[in-house]
Design a protein around this motif. Structure first.
Motif, PDB file in Angstrom:
ATOM      1  N   ALA A 173       0.742  -1.399  -0.166  1.00 25.74           N
ATOM      2  CA  ALA A 173       0.273   0.411  -0.189  1.00 25.74           C
ATOM      3  C   ALA A 173       0.713   1.216  -0.072  1.00 25.74           C
ATOM      4  CB  ALA A 173      -0.716   0.009   1.225  1.00 25.74           C
ATOM      5  N   ALA A 174       2.455   1.124   1.017  1.00 24.57           N
ATOM      6  CA  ALA A 174       2.992   2.362   0.882  1.00 24.57           C
ATOM      7  C   ALA A 174       3.506   3.041  -0.817  1.00 24.57           C
ATOM      8  CB  ALA A 174       3.745   2.606   2.217  1.00 24.57           C
ATOM      9  N   LEU A 175       3.215   1.769  -1.322  1.00 28.75           N
ATOM     10  CA  LEU A 175       4.041   1.575  -2.815  1.00 28.75           C
ATOM     11  C   LEU A 175       3.543   1.890  -4.194  1.00 28.75           C
ATOM     12  CD1 LEU A 175       6.695  -1.487  -1.846  1.00 28.75           C
ATOM     13  CD2 LEU A 175       7.424   1.527  -2.514  1.00 28.75           C
ATOM     14  N   ARG A 176       2.026   1.986  -3.257  1.00 31.52           N
ATOM     15  CA  ARG A 176       0.965   1.935  -4.411  1.00 31.52           C
ATOM     16  C   ARG A 176       1.124   3.593  -5.676  1.00 31.52           C
ATOM     17  NH1 ARG A 176      -1.717   3.713   0.333  1.00 31.52           N
ATOM     18  NH2 ARG A 176      -3.519   5.593  -0.132  1.00 31.52           N
ATOM     19  N   HIS A 177       1.306   4.116  -5.252  1.00 26.30           N
ATOM     20  CA  HIS A 177       1.661   5.041  -6.455  1.00 26.30           C
ATOM     21  C   HIS A 177       2.520   5.755  -6.970  1.00 26.30           C
ATOM     22  CE1 HIS A 177      -1.796   6.838  -3.995  1.00 26.30           C
ATOM     23  NE2 HIS A 177      -1.221   7.330  -2.885  1.00 26.30           N
ATOM     24  N   THR A 178       3.549   4.437  -6.574  1.00 30.39           N
ATOM     25  CA  THR A 178       5.087   4.653  -7.703  1.00 30.39           C
ATOM     26  C   THR A 178       4.700   3.045  -9.043  1.00 30.39           C
ATOM     27  OG1 THR A 178       5.989   2.326  -6.365  1.00 30.39           O
ATOM     28  CG2 THR A 178       6.113   4.470  -5.220  1.00 30.39           C
ATOM     29  N   SER A 179       5.622   3.306  -9.342  1.00 29.08           N
ATOM     30  CA  SER A 179       5.557   2.260 -10.806  1.00 29.08           C
ATOM     31  C   SER A 179       5.719   0.543 -10.625  1.00 29.08           C
ATOM     32  CB  SER A 179       6.728   2.583 -11.823  1.00 29.08           C
ATOM     33  OG  SER A 179       6.622   1.587 -12.745  1.00 29.08           O
ATOM     34  N   PRO A 180       4.436   0.026 -10.348  1.00 29.25           N
ATOM     35  CA  PRO A 180       4.196  -1.371 -10.985  1.00 29.25           C
ATOM     36  C   PRO A 180       5.725  -2.405 -10.939  1.00 29.25           C
ATOM     37  CG  PRO A 180       2.395  -0.429 -11.821  1.00 29.25           C
ATOM     38  CD  PRO A 180       3.402   0.308 -11.853  1.00 29.25           C
ATOM     39  N   ALA A 181       6.149  -2.018 -12.296  1.00 27.83           N
ATOM     40  CA  ALA A 181       7.614  -2.769 -12.365  1.00 27.83           C
ATOM     41  C   ALA A 181       9.126  -1.750 -11.674  1.00 27.83           C
ATOM     42  CB  ALA A 181       8.061  -2.670 -13.597  1.00 27.83           C
ATOM     43  N   SER A 182       8.811  -0.828 -11.391  1.00 29.92           N
ATOM     44  CA  SER A 182       9.910  -0.406 -10.501  1.00 29.92           C
ATOM     45  C   SER A 182      10.238  -2.119  -9.157  1.00 29.92           C
ATOM     46  CB  SER A 182       9.815   0.509  -9.122  1.00 29.92           C
ATOM     47  OG  SER A 182       8.504  -0.045  -7.955  1.00 29.92           O
ATOM     48  N   GLU A 183      11.761  -1.656  -9.251  1.00 33.69           N
ATOM     49  CA  GLU A 183      12.174  -2.824  -7.931  1.00 33.69           C
ATOM     50  C   GLU A 183      11.697  -2.636  -6.251  1.00 33.69           C
ATOM     51  OE1 GLU A 183      17.053  -2.145  -7.759  1.00 33.69           O
ATOM     52  OE2 GLU A 183      17.109  -3.652  -6.147  1.00 33.69           O
ATOM     53  N   LYS A 184      11.589  -2.071  -6.332  1.00 31.74           N
ATOM     54  CA  LYS A 184      10.629  -1.694  -4.892  1.00 31.74           C
ATOM     55  C   LYS A 184       9.384  -2.496  -4.160  1.00 31.74           C
ATOM     56  CE  LYS A 184      12.401   1.977  -2.045  1.00 31.74           C
ATOM     57  NZ  LYS A 184      12.503   2.854  -1.080  1.00 31.74           N
ATOM     58  N   ASP A 237      -1.508  -5.099 -11.269  1.00 33.90           N
ATOM     59  CA  ASP A 237      -0.863  -5.256 -12.256  1.00 33.90           C
ATOM     60  C   ASP A 237       1.101  -4.955 -11.835  1.00 33.90           C
ATOM     61  OD1 ASP A 237      -1.981  -1.317 -13.312  1.00 33.90           O
ATOM     62  OD2 ASP A 237      -2.340  -3.744 -13.687  1.00 33.90           O
ATOM     63  N   THR A 238       1.644  -5.004 -10.967  1.00 36.23           N
ATOM     64  CA  THR A 238       2.471  -5.500 -10.658  1.00 36.23           C
ATOM     65  C   THR A 238       2.580  -7.327 -10.379  1.00 36.23           C
ATOM     66  OG1 THR A 238       3.017  -3.927  -8.592  1.00 36.23           O
ATOM     67  CG2 THR A 238       4.387  -5.498  -8.347  1.00 36.23           C
ATOM     68  N   MET A 239       1.588  -7.736 -10.234  1.00 37.31           N
ATOM     69  CA  MET A 239       1.716  -9.529 -10.151  1.00 37.31           C
ATOM     70  C   MET A 239       1.698  -9.860 -11.692  1.00 37.31           C
ATOM     71  SD  MET A 239      -1.120  -9.785  -7.420  1.00 37.31           S
ATOM     72  CE  MET A 239      -1.490 -12.023  -7.136  1.00 37.31           C
ATOM     73  N   ALA A 240       1.304  -9.285 -12.289  1.00 34.77           N
ATOM     74  CA  ALA A 240       1.177  -9.611 -14.166  1.00 34.77           C
ATOM     75  C   ALA A 240       2.834  -9.270 -14.340  1.00 34.77           C
ATOM     76  CB  ALA A 240       0.518  -8.870 -14.538  1.00 34.77           C
ATOM     77  N   ILE A 241       3.427  -7.893 -14.313  1.00 38.89           N
ATOM     78  CA  ILE A 241       5.098  -8.154 -14.519  1.00 38.89           C
ATOM     79  C   ILE A 241       5.931  -9.182 -14.014  1.00 38.89           C
ATOM     80  CG2 ILE A 241       6.470  -6.573 -14.430  1.00 38.89           C
ATOM     81  CD1 ILE A 241       4.786  -4.043 -14.542  1.00 38.89           C
ATOM     82  N   TYR A 242       5.263  -9.430 -12.931  1.00 40.58           N
ATOM     83  CA  TYR A 242       6.579 -10.213 -11.694  1.00 40.58           C
ATOM     84  C   TYR A 242       6.241 -11.449 -12.799  1.00 40.58           C
ATOM     85  CZ  TYR A 242       8.269 -13.291  -8.166  1.00 40.58           C
ATOM     86  OH  TYR A 242       9.426 -14.659  -8.013  1.00 40.58           O
ATOM     87  N   ALA A 243       4.912 -11.870 -13.159  1.00 42.90           N
ATOM     88  CA  ALA A 243       4.784 -13.095 -13.559  1.00 42.90           C
ATOM     89  C   ALA A 243       5.365 -13.530 -15.029  1.00 42.90           C
ATOM     90  CB  ALA A 243       3.335 -13.568 -13.479  1.00 42.90           C
ATOM     91  N   ASP A 244       5.463 -12.249 -15.810  1.00 38.39           N
ATOM     92  CA  ASP A 244       5.835 -12.172 -17.100  1.00 38.39           C
ATOM     93  C   ASP A 244       7.440 -12.503 -17.345  1.00 38.39           C
ATOM     94  OD1 ASP A 244       2.921 -12.128 -18.307  1.00 38.39           O
ATOM     95  OD2 ASP A 244       2.701 -10.427 -18.473  1.00 38.39           O
ATOM     96  N   ASN A 245       7.494 -11.112 -16.420  1.00 46.03           N
ATOM     97  CA  ASN A 245       9.243 -11.224 -16.253  1.00 46.03           C
ATOM     98  C   ASN A 245       9.844 -12.643 -15.847  1.00 46.03           C
ATOM     99  OD1 ASN A 245       8.792  -8.237 -16.711  1.00 46.03           O
ATOM    100  ND2 ASN A 245       9.314  -7.611 -14.764  1.00 46.03           N
ATOM    101  N   ASN A 246       9.847 -14.042 -15.243  1.00 43.76           N
ATOM    102  CA  ASN A 246       9.863 -14.518 -14.439  1.00 43.76           C
ATOM    103  C   ASN A 246       9.779 -15.922 -14.476  1.00 43.76           C
ATOM    104  OD1 ASN A 246      11.132 -13.952 -11.486  1.00 43.76           O
ATOM    105  ND2 ASN A 246       8.916 -13.025 -11.308  1.00 43.76           N
ATOM    106  N   LYS A 247       8.945 -16.061 -15.941  1.00 38.84           N
ATOM    107  CA  LYS A 247       8.347 -16.473 -16.619  1.00 38.84           C
ATOM    108  C   LYS A 247       9.618 -17.121 -18.349  1.00 38.84           C
ATOM    109  CE  LYS A 247       4.218 -16.230 -17.521  1.00 38.84           C
ATOM    110  NZ  LYS A 247       2.971 -16.274 -18.517  1.00 38.84           N
ATOM    111  N   LYS A 248      10.412 -15.917 -18.385  1.00 41.03           N
ATOM    112  CA  LYS A 248      11.112 -15.493 -19.252  1.00 41.03           C
ATOM    113  C   LYS A 248      12.767 -16.204 -18.267  1.00 41.03           C
ATOM    114  CE  LYS A 248      10.121 -11.261 -20.810  1.00 41.03           C
ATOM    115  NZ  LYS A 248      10.129  -9.518 -20.724  1.00 41.03           N
TER     116      LYS A 248
END
Length: 248
Positions: A173-184, A237-248
């Motif tokens: 929740a504290a990160l929800r205004h940042t980019s979902p693709a950010s490292e944090k 959005d963050t979960m989608a990016i994580y899943a796509d990135n880690n399937k590579k």
């Protein structure tokens, strides 16, 4: 008022033999027993029977119907909405097939010309996407595994689990205004992925699908957004990016 099996058969338009069969396979069993020894069906039984007959009308096998309606996550209201959606689609296809039959008759009588493509309009032998939707919502093995693990936990373990969940939600929740693709954000969502796999078995695709449910299902959205407005969408959005990135 509770009813005898013959009364239920007459009301629902099914045979007594069918109801006996449903009882034998533990799909639908009478919930009450009268003083006379007769087993009686309650209003709740009738609601379940309606659900069974809806699913049966739409081509679901009894084994799959049992799996769906006995799932801890089964929701009658959601099921009715799905039935309506499926029946409307079925009606559309039947209307198309009736039109195809009528045109075929006219073609055979020389009234119109019908192309080969038109001969097969309305036929659809592809996979039933709505059946898949029902299976994902209420027949998912992951849900059953998670509930089984939760059921074997002590009260203290469940409290620790709840605290861990709240901690991750608060962090996200504290990160929800940042980019979902950010490292944090990606590091925090990895914690969520690892956490879920402690109580279930989520593939990356299932994890991405769960994230989508956070925004598609208003119940998920409402609960998650208690930690901060917009959190459900951010997690999706963050979960989608994580899943796509880690399937590579």
């Amino acid at each position: 008022m509770a009813k005898k099996i013959k009364e239920v058969a007459n009301i629902a338009g099914v045979s007594v033999r069918t109801l006996h069969h449903y009882d034998e396979i533990e799909l639908l069993s009478p919930k009450k027993t009268a003083d006379s020894g007769y087993r009686l069906y309650t209003d709740e039984n009738l609601e379940t029977l309606q659900q069974i007959l809806f699913f049966k009308e739409l081509g679901f096998p009894l084994k799959k119907i049992k799996e769906i309606i006995s799932s801890p996550s089964f929701d009658r209201r959601e099921a009715l909405k799905l039935h309506r959606k499926m029946l409307i689609e079925k009606r559309r296809r039947l209307d198309q097939m009736i039109t195809t039959v009528e045109k075929t008759i006219q073609h055979s009588e020389g009234e119109i010309y019908m192309s080969n493509k038109e001969r097969f309009e309305g036929f659809d032998f592809s996979h039933n996407s709505y059946e898949q939707e029902a299976r994902e919502r209420w027949g998912d093995k992951t849900v059953d595994e998670s509930n089984a693990k939760m059921g074997n936990m002590s009260k203290e373990e469940k409290n620790d689990l709840s605290a861990g969940m709240n901690s991750i939600y608060t962090k996200l929740a504290a990160l929800r205004h940042t980019s979902p693709a950010s490292e944090k954000a990606q590091a925090a969502i990895k914690e969520w992925y690892d956490f879920l796999n402690k109580i279930g078995s989520y593939s990356l695709d299932a994890f991405k699908g769960l994230g989508q449910m956070y925004v598609d299902d208003e119940r998920f959205t409402k609960n998650i957004d208690q930690f901060g407005e917009g959190l459900a969408k951010f997690m999706c959005d963050t979960m989608a990016i994580y899943a796509d990135n880690n399937k590579k």
